[in-house]
Design a protein around this motif. Sequence first.
Motif, PDB file in Angstrom:
ATOM      1  N   UNK A  65       0.808  -1.224   0.000  1.00  0.00           N
ATOM      2  CA  UNK A  65       0.000   0.000   0.000  1.00  0.00           C
ATOM      3  C   UNK A  65       0.835   1.265   0.000  1.00  0.00           C
ATOM      4  N   UNK A  66       1.991   1.280   0.686  1.00  0.00           N
ATOM      5  CA  UNK A  66       2.785   2.517   0.702  1.00  0.00           C
ATOM      6  C   UNK A  66       3.263   2.895  -0.703  1.00  0.00           C
ATOM      7  N   UNK A  67       3.544   1.896  -1.561  1.00  0.00           N
ATOM      8  CA  UNK A  67       3.955   2.171  -2.942  1.00  0.00           C
ATOM      9  C   UNK A  67       2.764   2.554  -3.813  1.00  0.00           C
ATOM     10  N   UNK A  68       1.613   1.904  -3.563  1.00  0.00           N
ATOM     11  CA  UNK A  68       0.412   2.267  -4.323  1.00  0.00           C
ATOM     12  C   UNK A  68       0.029   3.717  -4.053  1.00  0.00           C
ATOM     13  N   UNK A  69       0.144   4.141  -2.799  1.00  0.00           N
ATOM     14  CA  UNK A  69      -0.177   5.523  -2.439  1.00  0.00           C
ATOM     15  C   UNK A  69       0.865   6.483  -3.009  1.00  0.00           C
ATOM     16  N   UNK A  70       2.154   6.180  -2.771  1.00  0.00           N
ATOM     17  CA  UNK A  70       3.240   7.062  -3.200  1.00  0.00           C
ATOM     18  C   UNK A  70       3.237   7.298  -4.704  1.00  0.00           C
ATOM     19  N   UNK A  71       2.953   6.247  -5.487  1.00  0.00           N
ATOM     20  CA  UNK A  71       3.021   6.339  -6.946  1.00  0.00           C
ATOM     21  C   UNK A  71       1.644   6.411  -7.613  1.00  0.00           C
ATOM     22  N   UNK A  72       0.598   6.640  -6.813  1.00  0.00           N
ATOM     23  CA  UNK A  72      -0.783   6.772  -7.326  1.00  0.00           C
ATOM     24  C   UNK A  72      -1.176   5.590  -8.202  1.00  0.00           C
ATOM     25  N   UNK A  73      -1.001   4.400  -7.681  1.00  0.00           N
ATOM     26  CA  UNK A  73      -1.365   3.173  -8.405  1.00  0.00           C
ATOM     27  C   UNK A  73      -2.730   2.705  -7.908  1.00  0.00           C
ATOM     28  N   UNK A  74      -3.762   3.347  -8.405  1.00  0.00           N
ATOM     29  CA  UNK A  74      -5.124   2.994  -8.005  1.00  0.00           C
ATOM     30  C   UNK A  74      -5.637   1.877  -8.911  1.00  0.00           C
ATOM     31  N   UNK A  85      -7.257  -0.120 -11.776  1.00  0.00           N
ATOM     32  CA  UNK A  85      -7.383   0.143 -13.211  1.00  0.00           C
ATOM     33  C   UNK A  85      -6.264   1.017 -13.777  1.00  0.00           C
ATOM     34  N   UNK A  86      -5.225   1.307 -12.964  1.00  0.00           N
ATOM     35  CA  UNK A  86      -4.062   2.016 -13.477  1.00  0.00           C
ATOM     36  C   UNK A  86      -3.331   1.078 -14.427  1.00  0.00           C
ATOM     37  N   UNK A  87      -2.955   1.578 -15.592  1.00  0.00           N
ATOM     38  CA  UNK A  87      -2.234   0.765 -16.562  1.00  0.00           C
ATOM     39  C   UNK A  87      -0.743   0.781 -16.240  1.00  0.00           C
ATOM     40  N   UNK A  88      -0.142  -0.400 -16.175  1.00  0.00           N
ATOM     41  CA  UNK A  88       1.287  -0.555 -15.911  1.00  0.00           C
ATOM     42  C   UNK A  88       1.858  -1.563 -16.896  1.00  0.00           C
ATOM     43  N   UNK A  89       3.175  -1.573 -16.999  1.00  0.00           N
ATOM     44  CA  UNK A  89       3.834  -2.601 -17.795  1.00  0.00           C
ATOM     45  C   UNK A  89       5.155  -2.943 -17.137  1.00  0.00           C
ATOM     46  N   UNK A  90       5.707  -4.094 -17.489  1.00  0.00           N
ATOM     47  CA  UNK A  90       7.004  -4.506 -16.981  1.00  0.00           C
ATOM     48  C   UNK A  90       8.055  -4.210 -18.035  1.00  0.00           C
ATOM     49  N   UNK A  91       9.217  -3.702 -17.565  1.00  0.00           N
ATOM     50  CA  UNK A  91      10.339  -3.455 -18.455  1.00  0.00           C
ATOM     51  C   UNK A  91      11.592  -4.025 -17.809  1.00  0.00           C
ATOM     52  N   UNK A  92      12.481  -4.548 -18.646  1.00  0.00           N
ATOM     53  CA  UNK A  92      13.773  -5.020 -18.161  1.00  0.00           C
ATOM     54  C   UNK A  92      14.761  -3.871 -18.242  1.00  0.00           C
ATOM     55  N   UNK A 146      11.336  -4.106 -13.920  1.00  0.00           N
ATOM     56  CA  UNK A 146      10.749  -2.898 -13.346  1.00  0.00           C
ATOM     57  C   UNK A 146       9.285  -2.783 -13.720  1.00  0.00           C
ATOM     58  N   UNK A 147       8.488  -2.353 -12.775  1.00  0.00           N
ATOM     59  CA  UNK A 147       7.078  -2.058 -13.020  1.00  0.00           C
ATOM     60  C   UNK A 147       6.989  -0.575 -13.351  1.00  0.00           C
ATOM     61  N   UNK A 148       6.410  -0.246 -14.501  1.00  0.00           N
ATOM     62  CA  UNK A 148       6.337   1.136 -14.956  1.00  0.00           C
ATOM     63  C   UNK A 148       4.876   1.533 -15.130  1.00  0.00           C
ATOM     64  N   UNK A 149       4.516   2.652 -14.492  1.00  0.00           N
ATOM     65  CA  UNK A 149       3.163   3.192 -14.635  1.00  0.00           C
ATOM     66  C   UNK A 149       3.080   3.887 -15.988  1.00  0.00           C
ATOM     67  N   UNK A 150       2.071   3.532 -16.774  1.00  0.00           N
ATOM     68  CA  UNK A 150       1.895   4.156 -18.077  1.00  0.00           C
ATOM     69  C   UNK A 150       1.204   5.497 -17.917  1.00  0.00           C
ATOM     70  N   UNK A 151       1.514   6.405 -18.809  1.00  0.00           N
ATOM     71  CA  UNK A 151       0.874   7.712 -18.776  1.00  0.00           C
ATOM     72  C   UNK A 151      -0.598   7.553 -19.122  1.00  0.00           C
TER      73      UNK A 151
END
Length: 82
Positions: free
Chosen positions: A13-22, A24-31, A37-42
Amino acid sequence: MHITIKGQVTIPSEYRIKYSLSPHTEVEFKEHKGMLCLVKLKKTKQESRGQRIIRRMQSVQTNNMTTEEVMLLTRGYSKDDK
């Protein structure tokens, strides 16, 4: 933290709050340099369900429609689809 059989993990939860990962937020994994790495999409300008309903109804005269016909229209159907 562990990975479930379905490949799911829980983001603390501390990361979800800090990075606004609510939800239905779109994310992707990148090497990157041997790390995963988990990257939040714009945010993309995506039309909400309510916006789609309003857009669809703006071009329709509802004053001669029954309540049932209006309800079908808001659900994406016309009276001919019944």
